[in-house]
Design an enzyme around this catalytic site. Sequence first.
Site, short mmCIF file in Angstrom:
data_model
loop_
_atom_site.label_atom_id
_atom_site.label_comp_id
_atom_site.label_asym_id
_atom_site.label_seq_id
_atom_site.Cartn_x
_atom_site.Cartn_y
_atom_site.Cartn_z
N GLY A 69 32.10 40.64 38.29
CA GLY A 69 33.06 40.25 37.27
C GLY A 69 34.39 39.93 37.90
O GLY A 69 34.69 40.36 39.02
N CYS A 70 35.20 39.14 37.19
CA CYS A 70 36.48 38.72 37.77
C CYS A 70 37.43 39.91 37.94
O CYS A 70 38.05 40.07 38.99
CB CYS A 70 37.11 37.62 36.92
N TYR A 71 37.54 40.75 36.92
CA TYR A 71 38.41 41.94 37.06
C TYR A 71 37.90 42.88 38.15
O TYR A 71 38.70 43.33 38.99
CB TYR A 71 38.49 42.70 35.73
#
Lengths: 342, 342, 342, 342
Positions: free
Chosen positions: B145-147
């Site tokens: 995921g980006c986070y």
Amino acid sequence: MAVRAAVAGASGYAGGEILRLLAAHPEIEVGALTGNSNAGSRLGTLQPHLTPYADRVLEKTTVSALSGHDVVFLALPHGQSAEIANELGEDVLVVDCGADFRLSDAQAWQRFYGTPHAGTWPYGLPELPGARAALVGSKRVAVPGCYPTAVSLALVPAYAAGLAEPEAVVVAATGTSGAGKSLKPHLLGSEVMGSMSPYGVGGVHRHTPEMVQNLSAAAGERVSVSFTPTLAPMSRGILATCSARAKPGTGPEELRAAYEKAYQDEQFVTLLPEGEWPSTGSVYGSNTVLMQLALDEDAGRVLVVSAVDNLTKGTAGGAVQSMNIALGLPEGLGLPAAGIAP
Amino acid sequence: MAVRAAVAGASGYAGGEILRLLAAHPEIEVGALTGNSNAGSRLGTLQPHLTPYADRVLEKTTVSALSGHDVVFLALPHGQSAEIANELGEDVLVVDCGADFRLSDAQAWQRFYGTPHAGTWPYGLPELPGARAALVGSKRVAVPGCYPTAVSLALVPAYAAGLAEPEAVVVAATGTSGAGKSLKPHLLGSEVMGSMSPYGVGGVHRHTPEMVQNLSAAAGERVSVSFTPTLAPMSRGILATCSARAKPGTGPEELRAAYEKAYQDEQFVTLLPEGEWPSTGSVYGSNTVLMQLALDEDAGRVLVVSAVDNLTKGTAGGAVQSMNIALGLPEGLGLPAAGIAP
Amino acid sequence: MAVRAAVAGASGYAGGEILRLLAAHPEIEVGALTGNSNAGSRLGTLQPHLTPYADRVLEKTTVSALSGHDVVFLALPHGQSAEIANELGEDVLVVDCGADFRLSDAQAWQRFYGTPHAGTWPYGLPELPGARAALVGSKRVAVPGCYPTAVSLALVPAYAAGLAEPEAVVVAATGTSGAGKSLKPHLLGSEVMGSMSPYGVGGVHRHTPEMVQNLSAAAGERVSVSFTPTLAPMSRGILATCSARAKPGTGPEELRAAYEKAYQDEQFVTLLPEGEWPSTGSVYGSNTVLMQLALDEDAGRVLVVSAVDNLTKGTAGGAVQSMNIALGLPEGLGLPAAGIAP
Amino acid sequence: MAVRAAVAGASGYAGGEILRLLAAHPEIEVGALTGNSNAGSRLGTLQPHLTPYADRVLEKTTVSALSGHDVVFLALPHGQSAEIANELGEDVLVVDCGADFRLSDAQAWQRFYGTPHAGTWPYGLPELPGARAALVGSKRVAVPGCYPTAVSLALVPAYAAGLAEPEAVVVAATGTSGAGKSLKPHLLGSEVMGSMSPYGVGGVHRHTPEMVQNLSAAAGERVSVSFTPTLAPMSRGILATCSARAKPGTGPEELRAAYEKAYQDEQFVTLLPEGEWPSTGSVYGSNTVLMQLALDEDAGRVLVVSAVDNLTKGTAGGAVQSMNIALGLPEGLGLPAAGIAP
């Protein structure tokens, strides 16, 4: 063997964009990076996005620092290019992103820039009639202004095809990077965000004579340009809304055909399918020009809207594209055609 | 011979960014592009920035459309990857940008996603301890995921070095592209511009268990994460402000040394020189992570701030980087290290 | 009979916002407007949005220019208020938007500001316990910092109710107007748009001791604050994400009840209905604080997010609200509760 | 005794702005608030900035809900006003923010809107010649379109004074709120931020005939208008760049004098001092129009740039201003002249 390139003015926006493009160029080896007040600074501190060159240190912009390269890009304030170019000699390809050698009309230069005319170099907008041929093998390139890039590509085909009257009206919106890194109150983020404003209104912007020159050359007669630049709340991009009264009898198919013919072989200019309009967001960071046109029959006007990234196709991309041509490399080598979106 | 790649979900933001990167990748030939509701549309109409593929037409996302490629990138809603991957077979490299195969804890998956756990694939964040080795030669990749990309890189070195207590507090700002192209009122430009707002507050965001997994693995004990995502008025970028109480006796030099050691050989992670702080603008469109740290001795906390582009390093760049590793290509091939600024 | 008000620092953002509010205040007559480097300029040239006062000319900031008014607002750099206040005398209400008289701890002042402590004035955040009473009839008001306004209102009820451990972690995003009109490169629109960045990281921001003071007073013990400010691409607004470990046994109903009780009679603080989260866009230009809370049971933390307009409630609105109280006028007189959206 | 006002369409941007203004209007008591799909919802959930009315619940838009008020503001899709107005009766002041009653030319209506012409009401732009008188005591008001407000005020004085040829060219940039809350992909924040794009190009935008009507009335002959609207990355504001060829012999003093005379008594229209140019940021949230002009002698054109807030002066402010006139209240009552900046 790699082509060695130096960049003068590497701490500014134009210089930084040239470096970003050179970092992806397979034939280029980056040599000296120079600046003035920033000489001695680490590039990464000034341009943190340029991670591949973060630890390079800026040298002072001098002929000796710039010597010994195959190509020298000048991203300097107007008026500094002639002397450097002369001293670098005829063997070095000098690509000037400043205005000094763009105009052929010495009087127009004098009127808008207030200094003696330095001369005229081959013009780095290869998509204009005749321009590409003049760049091949040239050791000097005058990179066009960002607005003239967007506006000339938008209107030249209409003028070249004899479809428009010689009085153009242009309103263009630019991102703030067009103003450079200058510390002026109206360029502060607090002032710019959420706000549009005009500047240089009434025919006084310095890019006006450059547009007049390009459109007049295409039209074969003097074209006047009413040009109003506006500052938009974005960092990059130019959207140029350009119009001129249609010559009597001009029809929409004829108009479209003129543009299709003008750009059918151009890799960096796209006339969009009918019904689609360009946005600056779509050309962000790319060397592409998107455009669309309409014939407003009520108002009797030809209308063309073009979108470019002022720093890429409008400056650094045009510079690298011209360098490729001048050096005999593939014209699009290392240049992104795809924009970064959203 | 070129590697043939297909992209499922090519009309979305993640799929579009994969295509932008593949267009500059010297070893890739782009094959099928697929979508669902947009099948049959011209790509240029949906993604006008992707000029090199503008005239491609989207096929329907089916196994047969995706078959016959060396690599298949999946940029699909959660829950659709397992079946496609199974049918594509073991010879095809499947790079999944969705969440399905990121978590090893089936219970955490079930709790946050509400569906049965599909399994666990090698994790596409090569800078984590052990991750790169697991990617070499793998035919399956779960892109993080980006986070979790931004947060794990920011805190893992502190946990791996035993310098932080196992309760992390993270507040991250993201650009709106993180929410995809979904037509929701709060994502309208009018709502987003000039405004910041939180969402998924109080431990409910689906990226939380992924952060817990990565930080716990580094710490060798369970790390809790208080994670608050916020939506910022920008289209791209994540700025993650991460902190944890320092273990007793942790000093600033020791902390810095842990990060220098962790990332000294990483081409896409830069610990900035002291006194310089990362901005998301500096990593725009690049595969680079910029970070900086501090030890707040009054509050007794280790503080690390990282900046990534959520669509590039946070999704598509991480996907291509992992593909390079899996295929035995140079890890950074075709990936921009320089951001686009300003 | 109208109250006559002078504004010192009328060319800056805080001074301009005070004038915007005074223009709508039914009991105020605006007298002298002063500046320093801008003395002699037409206000409209400097602050073109303030059309009602466009033709006023700024005087030099001197005691004599400011004399003869009932109220004097000081929007000056730190360190200039004490002398002016002393010379204006005890009869004039002096509302100081600077930091000079906010802190009661002389040592904290000295450490963060580096100059001798000038004293402590009644604190212009009437929603804090005891603050309103101290403002009634006062001739001196220290307007809080913008961050402490957002953070103190967010966390004081939890501390006052004994529900949170004395170690707060705060990450706040601010619009660029918080930095004033200073001509610094990182505040240029080109740098700010599309980018988030932290600054003053690691416990060094000057608003930290003010938060410590307010939270500690509520908690009855020293509360440490890990405070990280970040700069967001918007001109106004603060979104403060505030958390602290929950005291053992704290439940969500108890937490919510503490906030409902604290703010039930406050016209400018709204605890949103459950499920709704604040955005800075909703408080743009208003004196309202919106907030929401959650208890993250996994991470064991109380989480409160508040949104304020840094220039309105965070500065000028707080100043006018405090003036109203000090003068015995209705507390909300002339103050907008509705924000300007979208 | 307060004037009771209802707002139909209170969940939209125009309706919300009307409510924001009414909240500050000393003579108005807000009655029914109505919507369609949002009937039954709490206003605060839909318009969180309208804290003074947050707990109001939207009724369904029906004649019975709107009955019993002194004023009814209609912020409805085109085509719905006539029936409601008829049923409300002649005693109620109906202020229509839609287009239905703006045009007097039934054929132009039919061509641009495709439905039968409903009629013509007094036009709510009191600064136009003759318009104010028609509003006094009227029970019906057609509030102008946002673009025609900006453009008509910019060009009418030149046409009324006989200084411009009857072919106007207008390029205007608008904030995204002009498109309302419609969920369209191109209005997503991700698409809008950092990008400018044109729409409705080539003479097809529905505000074109309204401009033609106003300019032709002033000129005493038919004026054609080439109008290109562009979408700018901001939520509010219109910057209209308007030009026409100057009539032979027109000089700059004469031009300026025409504008000074036209607006010298207008409280909401400011012709800026020479050398200062309007920005939309300066009129944010205000009822003010800022403008500036130039005579471009090279191009032979009169150039006028005006800035308005599309939701305030361009819609809701114009509506309230017209209501004030119709009811015999002071024209500027409750209307902000100062913008919110920065």
